[in-house]
Design an enzyme around this catalytic site. Structure first.
Site, short mmCIF file in Angstrom:
data_model
loop_
_atom_site.label_atom_id
_atom_site.label_comp_id
_atom_site.label_asym_id
_atom_site.label_seq_id
_atom_site.Cartn_x
_atom_site.Cartn_y
_atom_site.Cartn_z
N GLY A 131 0.74 -1.25 0.00
CA GLY A 131 0.00 0.00 0.00
C GLY A 131 0.77 1.30 0.00
O GLY A 131 0.16 2.36 -0.11
N PRO A 184 4.44 -5.10 -0.95
CA PRO A 184 4.37 -3.94 -1.83
C PRO A 184 4.11 -4.33 -3.28
O PRO A 184 4.68 -5.31 -3.77
CB PRO A 184 5.75 -3.30 -1.69
CG PRO A 184 6.66 -4.45 -1.37
CD PRO A 184 5.84 -5.44 -0.59
N CYS A 224 -15.07 4.04 -27.30
CA CYS A 224 -16.38 4.67 -27.25
C CYS A 224 -16.97 4.66 -25.85
O CYS A 224 -17.92 3.91 -25.56
CB CYS A 224 -17.32 3.98 -28.24
SG CYS A 224 -16.65 4.08 -29.90
N TYR A 284 -10.37 4.81 -11.25
CA TYR A 284 -10.18 5.45 -9.93
C TYR A 284 -9.99 6.96 -10.02
O TYR A 284 -9.52 7.57 -9.06
CB TYR A 284 -8.93 4.94 -9.22
CG TYR A 284 -8.57 3.50 -9.31
CD1 TYR A 284 -9.35 2.53 -8.68
CD2 TYR A 284 -7.39 3.10 -9.94
CE1 TYR A 284 -8.96 1.20 -8.71
CE2 TYR A 284 -7.00 1.78 -9.97
CZ TYR A 284 -7.79 0.83 -9.35
OH TYR A 284 -7.40 -0.48 -9.37
#
Ligand SMILES: *Cc1c(COP(=O)(O)O)cnc(C)c1O
Length: 413
Positions: A237, A274, A342, A316
């Site tokens: 993280g 990680p 599209c 996101y």
């Protein structure tokens, strides 16, 4: 890893424009030096701590990258049987593999048990029962930990925060002790660890300490009830610098923060997972400008980089800095950088002040090494481009570009 030499963008000692011409775009380019430096920052950051660095390979599971990390001593955090297959092929030691994810299938569980991985990070009671059952059938003991949700806020985007109550991940903190007790009574289960993963793109490591305090209290309670915890998995993280304002903390800061709580344990191994922080800023995506247009107040730069190549902005609302491959003193404008797919969500960047690019000009989306190619699809029947790895002045193709024929290779004709 990126620098301009006489206004030409280089990855290590190779000009990006040369690679773009030779291998076509969209093209992912990775810097081996940067990859190694990122991994070594964890190794040195956790030096002196009994620890395993399990690369979260969902960020980028390219075989060449896995092999490189395996050579440096990496373990793997996997989330599927496919990832287990890749990890083993790349030479990652199965005893350094942890298996995360809320929906492991029976087939995947069996594969992992037969491969003798280090442990399963279990996320529900029914998954525990299933693993116990399959281990019984194989006459094995499954090493397990539970992914506990410490209910801390990692201060990151709602789609990548995972340590708060009310999301699908992990076991509620309040329910954790009871489920450990149940597991301790199962014949084919061996409790070995406690796991938590609180989110992604975490820039400030303070939430890791809040999580560690809660997890530590749980560990103490488990151990005073006769359960032995050997592994503390602190998840992954750590964030990277996508935008100039991002100030990510380093692996050493993470170590200091968690060890301020965990250093009292002399008999436990810390597992770190990680993903982004290893590969994110070691990769770029190169594309080219197709057309320019304006629509009312808006300027659009239409490129061949689409959401099927890099979905993070659409998924996101994430930020990727867009830079030219040839620096010039062109006039600037505020524009959106969009692709040909599209969907209105098909953009790489919005409202950016950028040079007025020319048709055919190469551009780069920075920090695309994590969750870039790994999430790429063939949506709109767009073949995916190549991936190359640069070391100094050497270039290695680590995945060939797909052809238009590849698009139909598994279809029944
Ligand atoms: C995705 C994930 C990671 C890696 O997250 P990064 O933000 O890329 O470091 C680690 N552990 C688990 C369980 C994950 O799901």
């Amino acid at each position: 890893m990126l620098k301009y030499v006489r206004n030409e963008l280089f990855v290590e000692k190779v000009a990006v424009s040369n690679l773009a011409k030779k291998y076509n775009t969209p093209l992912y380019i990775y810097s081996q030096d940067k990859l190694e430096a990122n991994f070594n920052a964890y190794k040195t950051g956790f030096k002196g701590v009994d620890s395993i660095i399990c690369y979260a390979m969902k960020a980028n599971s390219n075989y060449a990258i896995l092999k490189l990390l395996a050579k440096l001593g990496a373990g793997a955090d996997i989330v599927s049987g496919g990832e287990l297959y890749r990890a083993l092929k790349a030479g990652i030691n199965p005893r350094k593999i942890v298996y995360s994810g809320v929906g492991k299938t029976s087939k995947e569980i069996e594969f992992a048990l037969k491969s003798d991985i280090l442990m399963f990070n279990i996320e529900s009671f029914e998954e525990l029962e299933q693993i116990n059952k399959i281990a019984g059938k194989l006459k094995k003991k499954a090493r397990i930990s539970f992914r506990v949700n410490p209910n801390v806020d990692a201060h990151t985007h709602k789609y990548i925060t995972t340590g708060k109550e009310g999301n699908k991940f992990g076991i509620r903190y309040e329910d954790a002790f009871d489920i450990y007790v149940k597991a301790s009574k199962m014949k084919n289960i061996e409790i070995v660890g406690v796991d938590s993963h609180i989110g992604s793109q975490i820039l400030d490591v303070t939430p890791f300490k809040l999580a560690a305090k809660k997890i530590s209290a749980l560990i103490d309670k488990l151990e005073s009830n006769g359960m032995k915890i050997k592994y503390i998995d602190i998840g992954g993280g750590l964030g990277i610098k996508y935008a100039a304002a991002d100030k990510p903390q380093k692996p050493i800061d993470l170590r200091k923060m968690v060890m301020s709580v965990y250093s009292k344990y002399k008999d436990k191994t810390i597992i770190v997972e990680p993903g982004r922080a290893i590969v994110g800023d070691a990769g770029i995506l190169v594309g080219e400008v197709l057309y320019r247009k304006t629509s009312g107040p808006k300027n659009f730069i239409i490129t061949n980089l689409a959401m099927n190549d890099l979905i993070r902005p659409a998924l996101y609302e994430s930020y990727h800095s867009v830079i030219p491959v040839k620096k010039s003193s062109k006039k600037q404008q505020v524009a959106d950088v969009v692709g040909p797919v599209c969907e209105s969500g098909d953009f790489i960047a919005k409202d950016r002040t950028l040079p007025i690019f020319e048709q055919g000009e190469f551009i780069v989306a920075e920090c695309a090494g994590a969750y870039g190619r790994a999430m790429a699809s063939q949506y709109n029947s767009r073949p995916r481009g190549a991936e190359v790895l640069v070391k100094g002045s050497k270039v290695k193709v680590i995945r060939k570009a797909e052809t238009i024929e590849d698009l139909m290779s598994k279809e029944i004709k």
